[in-house]
Design a protein around this motif. Sequence first.
Motif, PDB file in Angstrom:
ATOM      1  N   SER A 133      -9.126  -1.654  -1.778  1.00 56.05           N
ATOM      2  CA  SER A 133      -9.292  -0.532  -2.685  1.00 56.05           C
ATOM      3  C   SER A 133     -10.400   0.396  -2.231  1.00 56.05           C
ATOM      4  O   SER A 133     -11.388  -0.027  -1.623  1.00 56.05           O
ATOM      5  CB  SER A 133      -9.608  -1.032  -4.093  1.00 56.05           C
ATOM      6  OG  SER A 133      -9.820   0.057  -4.974  1.00 56.05           O
ATOM      7  N   ASP A 179      -3.105  -3.315  -2.397  1.00 62.24           N
ATOM      8  CA  ASP A 179      -3.907  -2.149  -2.748  1.00 62.24           C
ATOM      9  C   ASP A 179      -3.918  -1.982  -4.263  1.00 62.24           C
ATOM     10  O   ASP A 179      -2.917  -2.252  -4.937  1.00 62.24           O
ATOM     11  CB  ASP A 179      -3.321  -0.904  -2.082  1.00 62.24           C
ATOM     12  CG  ASP A 179      -4.153   0.337  -2.344  1.00 62.24           C
ATOM     13  OD1 ASP A 179      -5.390   0.243  -2.256  1.00 62.24           O
ATOM     14  OD2 ASP A 179      -3.576   1.402  -2.641  1.00 62.24           O
ATOM     15  N   ILE A 180      -5.032  -1.534  -4.822  1.00 60.46           N
ATOM     16  CA  ILE A 180      -5.127  -1.379  -6.273  1.00 60.46           C
ATOM     17  C   ILE A 180      -4.461  -0.088  -6.740  1.00 60.46           C
ATOM     18  O   ILE A 180      -3.687  -0.081  -7.697  1.00 60.46           O
ATOM     19  CB  ILE A 180      -6.596  -1.420  -6.734  1.00 60.46           C
ATOM     20  CG1 ILE A 180      -7.149  -2.838  -6.601  1.00 60.46           C
ATOM     21  CG2 ILE A 180      -6.719  -0.944  -8.184  1.00 60.46           C
ATOM     22  CD1 ILE A 180      -8.578  -2.997  -7.076  1.00 60.46           C
ATOM     23  N   ASN A 181      -4.758   1.032  -6.065  1.00 60.08           N
ATOM     24  CA  ASN A 181      -4.304   2.347  -6.534  1.00 60.08           C
ATOM     25  C   ASN A 181      -2.922   2.668  -5.992  1.00 60.08           C
ATOM     26  O   ASN A 181      -2.783   3.112  -4.853  1.00 60.08           O
ATOM     27  CB  ASN A 181      -5.299   3.423  -6.095  1.00 60.08           C
ATOM     28  CG  ASN A 181      -6.686   3.154  -6.631  1.00 60.08           C
ATOM     29  OD1 ASN A 181      -6.856   2.846  -7.797  1.00 60.08           O
ATOM     30  ND2 ASN A 181      -7.686   3.254  -5.768  1.00 60.08           N
ATOM     31  N   ASP A 234       0.859  -1.186   0.000  1.00 58.35           N
ATOM     32  CA  ASP A 234       0.000   0.000   0.000  1.00 58.35           C
ATOM     33  C   ASP A 234       0.892   1.232   0.000  1.00 58.35           C
ATOM     34  O   ASP A 234       1.886   1.274   0.732  1.00 58.35           O
ATOM     35  CB  ASP A 234      -0.925   0.009   1.221  1.00 58.35           C
ATOM     36  CG  ASP A 234      -2.120   0.933   1.041  1.00 58.35           C
ATOM     37  OD1 ASP A 234      -1.907   2.147   0.855  1.00 58.35           O
ATOM     38  OD2 ASP A 234      -3.265   0.445   1.087  1.00 58.35           O
ATOM     39  N   SER A 237     -13.394  -3.293   0.218  1.00 58.64           N
ATOM     40  CA  SER A 237     -13.455  -1.870  -0.121  1.00 58.64           C
ATOM     41  C   SER A 237     -13.130  -1.016   1.097  1.00 58.64           C
ATOM     42  O   SER A 237     -13.598  -1.278   2.204  1.00 58.64           O
ATOM     43  CB  SER A 237     -14.847  -1.512  -0.646  1.00 58.64           C
ATOM     44  OG  SER A 237     -15.135  -2.207  -1.839  1.00 58.64           O
ATOM     45  N   ASN A 262       0.278  -0.861 -10.819  1.00 57.67           N
ATOM     46  CA  ASN A 262      -0.767  -0.824  -9.798  1.00 57.67           C
ATOM     47  C   ASN A 262      -1.073  -2.233  -9.296  1.00 57.67           C
ATOM     48  O   ASN A 262      -0.464  -3.208  -9.734  1.00 57.67           O
ATOM     49  CB  ASN A 262      -2.026  -0.116 -10.322  1.00 57.67           C
ATOM     50  CG  ASN A 262      -2.715  -0.872 -11.450  1.00 57.67           C
ATOM     51  OD1 ASN A 262      -2.607  -2.092 -11.574  1.00 57.67           O
ATOM     52  ND2 ASN A 262      -3.428  -0.139 -12.288  1.00 57.67           N
ATOM     53  N   ARG A 280     -12.070   1.739  -4.480  1.00 64.46           N
ATOM     54  CA  ARG A 280     -13.052   1.517  -5.533  1.00 64.46           C
ATOM     55  C   ARG A 280     -14.007   0.411  -5.101  1.00 64.46           C
ATOM     56  O   ARG A 280     -13.594  -0.722  -4.913  1.00 64.46           O
ATOM     57  CB  ARG A 280     -12.380   1.081  -6.835  1.00 64.46           C
ATOM     58  CG  ARG A 280     -11.298   1.999  -7.363  1.00 64.46           C
ATOM     59  CD  ARG A 280     -10.677   1.351  -8.600  1.00 64.46           C
ATOM     60  NE  ARG A 280      -9.539   2.107  -9.107  1.00 64.46           N
ATOM     61  CZ  ARG A 280      -8.794   1.696 -10.131  1.00 64.46           C
ATOM     62  NH1 ARG A 280      -9.070   0.544 -10.731  1.00 64.46           N
ATOM     63  NH2 ARG A 280      -7.774   2.426 -10.548  1.00 64.46           N
ATOM     64  N   ASP A 283     -15.191  -3.012 -10.822  1.00 70.42           N
ATOM     65  CA  ASP A 283     -13.834  -3.094 -10.291  1.00 70.42           C
ATOM     66  C   ASP A 283     -13.624  -4.392  -9.522  1.00 70.42           C
ATOM     67  O   ASP A 283     -12.564  -5.018  -9.610  1.00 70.42           O
ATOM     68  CB  ASP A 283     -13.556  -1.901  -9.375  1.00 70.42           C
ATOM     69  CG  ASP A 283     -13.576  -0.579 -10.121  1.00 70.42           C
ATOM     70  OD1 ASP A 283     -13.050  -0.536 -11.247  1.00 70.42           O
ATOM     71  OD2 ASP A 283     -14.133   0.394  -9.592  1.00 70.42           O
TER      72      ASP A 283
END
Length: 230
Positions: free
Chosen positions: A81, A54-56, A10, A102, A61, A83, A88
């Motif tokens: 995430s 983590d995605i972002n 992250d 999420s 990524n 999102r 997603d």
Amino acid sequence: MTQQSILVVDDEAPMRKLLVGNLKASGYAVQLAMDGTEAVKLIEEHIFDLLLLDINMPGPNGLHVLQAVRRDAQVPVLMLSGRGRERDIVEALDLGADDYLSKPFGIAELLARVKALLRRGTAGAGGPFPAYRYQGLEVDFGARRAKVDGVEVPLTRREFEVLAYLARNAGKILLHREVLQAVWGGQYGSESDYVWTFVQRIRRKIEPDRAHPRYVLTEPGVGYRLPAAA
């Protein structure tokens, strides 16, 4: 007893601190990566029991890291995430994630999902069940392996668990919620996309004609079933 090892990936320092503190307090060994590049390097150098991804992030990524992991490893992956959109979640699951949480989320829920993924990652799939066989499909529960016409199918760990549950209950119609709770855990119930997404992934790998499935059959509005063994 050896500590189970978790890699937390992250780019936000407060989130890393929150995750690491609670995971270590729960008895896990934890390593950190601040971006996708560092995560890929650590995954190549170490063996982990679970990834919290983590995605972002800057650089590769979380989804790119997930794709890289799934080319070589079956380690459980929990995506984190901000999102929360359905598309997603489906995208992450379709790329091979085992679960999706999420932000913001409660620590109790996070730890419950971590525990469930680690438990399923170490549990055996053996038992008194003989291998399931039907028109070229074979599901070997003890070996955790599936074959079609004698050729092994490269299923992920979670894909195999879904297929194995259907095969153990062959001939029965299984509700979406029933499959979800049997495979992911009793705390799940509203994540209906999980089962649908994994059924599509399994069909891509085992069905000769996905438009007309032979093995994983849909009961519209109800769930899925595998034909009784023959």
